[in-house]
Design a protein around this motif. Structure first.
Motif, PDB file in Angstrom:
ATOM      1  N   UNK A  29      38.045 -25.107  43.857  1.00 57.70           N
ATOM      2  CA  UNK A  29      38.293 -24.038  44.830  1.00 57.70           C
ATOM      3  C   UNK A  29      37.006 -23.540  45.482  1.00 57.70           C
ATOM      4  N   UNK A  30      35.872 -23.961  44.938  1.00 60.97           N
ATOM      5  CA  UNK A  30      34.595 -23.448  45.428  1.00 60.97           C
ATOM      6  C   UNK A  30      34.169 -22.166  44.746  1.00 60.97           C
ATOM      7  N   UNK A  31      35.024 -21.660  43.854  1.00 62.48           N
ATOM      8  CA  UNK A  31      34.744 -20.429  43.129  1.00 62.48           C
ATOM      9  C   UNK A  31      35.043 -20.624  41.650  1.00 62.48           C
ATOM     10  N   UNK A  32      34.363 -19.837  40.834  1.00 64.71           N
ATOM     11  CA  UNK A  32      34.735 -19.744  39.425  1.00 64.71           C
ATOM     12  C   UNK A  32      35.078 -18.290  39.127  1.00 64.71           C
ATOM     13  N   UNK A  75      30.661 -21.090  43.620  1.00 60.97           N
ATOM     14  CA  UNK A  75      30.007 -22.091  42.779  1.00 60.97           C
ATOM     15  C   UNK A  75      28.600 -22.384  43.261  1.00 60.97           C
ATOM     16  N   UNK A  76      28.342 -22.260  44.552  1.00 59.84           N
ATOM     17  CA  UNK A  76      27.012 -22.531  45.085  1.00 59.84           C
ATOM     18  C   UNK A  76      25.985 -21.566  44.509  1.00 59.84           C
ATOM     19  N   UNK A  77      26.461 -20.392  44.065  1.00 54.15           N
ATOM     20  CA  UNK A  77      25.542 -19.396  43.503  1.00 54.15           C
ATOM     21  C   UNK A  77      24.899 -19.913  42.233  1.00 54.15           C
ATOM     22  N   UNK A 110      42.181 -21.331  51.144  1.00 53.07           N
ATOM     23  CA  UNK A 110      41.474 -20.145  51.632  1.00 53.07           C
ATOM     24  C   UNK A 110      40.137 -19.995  50.925  1.00 53.07           C
ATOM     25  N   UNK A 111      40.142 -20.177  49.604  1.00 50.74           N
ATOM     26  CA  UNK A 111      38.887 -20.066  48.860  1.00 50.74           C
ATOM     27  C   UNK A 111      37.905 -21.162  49.273  1.00 50.74           C
ATOM     28  N   UNK A 115      34.190 -20.686  50.791  1.00 47.72           N
ATOM     29  CA  UNK A 115      33.026 -21.265  50.123  1.00 47.72           C
ATOM     30  C   UNK A 115      32.234 -22.187  51.046  1.00 47.72           C
ATOM     31  N   UNK A 116      32.934 -22.881  51.949  1.00 52.07           N
ATOM     32  CA  UNK A 116      32.287 -23.893  52.778  1.00 52.07           C
ATOM     33  C   UNK A 116      31.929 -23.404  54.174  1.00 52.07           C
TER      34      UNK A 116
END
Length: 326
Positions: A29-32, A75-77, A110-111, A115-116
């Motif tokens: 999702x690009x998030x945790x 997640x990029x964080x 959406x997430x 994120x992208x």
């Protein structure tokens, strides 16, 4: 300024709908997600003008509140390391009220888009402030947490019975303190430090709480998203807060207004022509008049929009718009 106002909007959210939490466990999702629980003591019942029978009835609403707060970290964080091998702290955080329903309205796409769509390291952190409930809304808890005390009340006990209903109102200051003293520090701990940009979003009574923060604690956030706030509540009590805000010392107002990062976004249900509905006030202020007056004060840092939608529909529309534009 004239008094208010409008009546409750026509279509209300479905208060019996349970929440789909599968997004919290979805992959890619690009998030945790991480979460934490918080609690607040039961409101103290108003002692004056309450009969024994009323007091027993109000006990059903004077219960401790239990919050479930979900923190969605890009997640990029954690994947992107700076030259000194430290984790890059996200630059912006969005706090969302009615967190159960907000999660229910989002999906994987959406997430991923959030994120992208942002450049590396700038995707927003999302904080869903919900309740320990299987439903989208905890009606009684939010009725107390999101509504402000009456400005005319000079006692230490802010709780009062909502006009036309038995449930308690008036706990916004206590809820503000919970966020500032417990929820925000927990978020900072997870991220490593405080982010530069913090925003708050809320709908209906949640929209009232956003306005309460803006008028009473304008330093709390840099951006305020108020979705179809229940301006009719208590015969327009929020207008009293708006008036009190405008009566702040000029130096204090100037300091707030000169904050270049301060942004206000107001969204409302129904077209502008449908927003003026006589209730009790001899002179009316429509939603459009309120929005225009607030935005004239904050000038280019404020915007508003009307949607030809129901009160319930604006919840999702405003949420997605706020996520997109934050």
């Amino acid at each position: 300024m004239a008094g208010i106002i409008m009546s409750p909007s026509y279509a209300k959210p479905d208060l019996t709908k349970t929440v789909d939490m599968s997004l919290l466990h979805a992959k890619d999702t690009g998030y945790r997600f991480v979460y934490h629980t918080f609690s607040a003591p039961a409101p103290e019942l108003p002692s004056s003008s309450v009969t024994n029978l009323q007091s027993k009835m109000l006990q059903a609403y004077a219960k401790p509140r239990h919050y479930q707060v979900w923190l969605a970290i890009p997640e990029q964080t954690t994947d992107h390391l700076l030259s000194n091998n430290s984790v890059k702290t996200p630059s912006k955080v969005l706090y969302m009220l009615d967190g159960n329903a907000a999660i229910d309205d989002l999906d994987k796409d959406i997430l991923l888009s959030l994120a992208h769509s942002s450049t590396q390291g700038t995707a927003p952190v999302l904080v869903f402030i919900g309740y320990q409930s299987p439903y989208r809304f905890d009606v009684d808890a939010r009725a107390y947490d999101y509504t402000p005390p009456l400005l005319a009340n000079t006692t230490d006990n802010n709780a009062f019975t909502e006009e036309g209903r038995e449930r308690l109102n008036g706990g916004a200051e206590q809820f503000y303190e919970l966020i500032e003293k417990e929820i925000k520090p927990w978020v900072y701990e997870q991220l490593g430090e405080k982010s530069k940009q913090e925003a708050i979003w809320g709908h209906s009574y949640g929209g009232l709480f956003v306005l309460y923060n803006l008028f009473k604690h304008p330093e709390a956030y840099q951006q305020y998203f108020s979705a179809d706030p229940s301006l009719w509540w208590q015969n327009g009590e929020m207008i009293n807060y708006w008036q009190a805000y405008q009566n702040l010392p000029k130096a204090q107002l100037a300091d707030i207004s000169n904050n270049k990062h301060k942004q206000i976004r107001l969204t409302f249900s129904h077209s502008a022509e449908q927003t003026t509905m006589p209730v009790v006030a001899p002179t009316l202020m429509s939603k459009k008049e309120f929005a225009k007056e607030v935005c004239e004060h904050f000038e280019e840092r404020c915007s508003y929009q009307f949607y030809n939608q129901s009160h319930a529909e604006v919840f999702t529309t405003s949420l997605l718009e706020s996520l997109k534009n934050f």
